[in-house]
Design a protein around this motif. Structure first.
Motif, PDB file in Angstrom:
ATOM      1  N   SER A  23      -0.309 -36.406   9.982  1.00 32.44           N
ATOM      2  CA  SER A  23      -0.671 -35.087   9.456  1.00 32.44           C
ATOM      3  C   SER A  23      -1.360 -35.236   8.111  1.00 32.44           C
ATOM      4  O   SER A  23      -1.163 -36.215   7.400  1.00 32.44           O
ATOM      5  CB  SER A  23       0.580 -34.218   9.306  1.00 32.44           C
ATOM      6  N   ASP A  40       0.089 -34.686  13.725  1.00 30.77           N
ATOM      7  CA  ASP A  40      -1.314 -34.247  13.764  1.00 30.77           C
ATOM      8  C   ASP A  40      -1.553 -32.838  13.224  1.00 30.77           C
ATOM      9  O   ASP A  40      -2.484 -32.158  13.648  1.00 30.77           O
ATOM     10  CB  ASP A  40      -1.881 -34.357  15.182  1.00 30.77           C
ATOM     11  N   CYS A  41      -0.738 -32.385  12.290  1.00 30.07           N
ATOM     12  CA  CYS A  41      -0.976 -31.076  11.653  1.00 30.07           C
ATOM     13  C   CYS A  41      -1.982 -31.252  10.522  1.00 30.07           C
ATOM     14  O   CYS A  41      -2.105 -32.315   9.928  1.00 30.07           O
ATOM     15  CB  CYS A  41       0.324 -30.516  11.088  1.00 30.07           C
ATOM     16  N   ARG A  42      -2.723 -30.163  10.241  1.00 31.03           N
ATOM     17  CA  ARG A  42      -3.697 -30.156   9.152  1.00 31.03           C
ATOM     18  C   ARG A  42      -3.456 -28.952   8.264  1.00 31.03           C
ATOM     19  O   ARG A  42      -3.490 -27.819   8.735  1.00 31.03           O
ATOM     20  CB  ARG A  42      -5.124 -30.079   9.684  1.00 31.03           C
TER      21      ARG A  42
END
Length: 97
Positions: A23, A40-42
């Motif tokens: 992330s 995989d966070c943004r």
């Protein structure tokens, strides 16, 4: 908390926040102690995830949060009296200003 270079140096991140290496946390983001990001966070920039002593927040895998979004702050409901709260965001969610 991840210590890799996926967290911008201007971000303020509580030591107990959980941020996976996959992330990214952009400039000027503020992340509180009871925050859990999925893989995989943004967080693009200027995102506030409070996650304080009474609130917990979980963001699902693959989610994106855009500038000036503010999550997990005290509810605006006049009946709210400081009791514990929880904010759960599902996977692959996009949150904009």
């Amino acid at each position: 908390m991840s210590t890799s270079n996926n967290i911008h140096p201007t971000a303020i991140v509580a030591p107990s926040a959980h941020i996976p290496a996959s992330s990214t946390v952009g400039p000027y983001c503020t992340i509180g102690p009871n925050v859990t990001l999925g893989e995989d966070c943004r967080l693009l920039s200027h995102v506030v995830l409070v996650g304080d002593d009474i609130g917990h927040i979980t963001i699902g895998r693959g989610s994106s949060i855009y500038p000036f979004a503010c999550l997990a702050v005290a509810p605006q409901d006049l009946k709210y009296a400081g009791e514990p709260t929880r904010c759960t965001i599902g996977e692959n969610t996009t949150i904009r200003e």
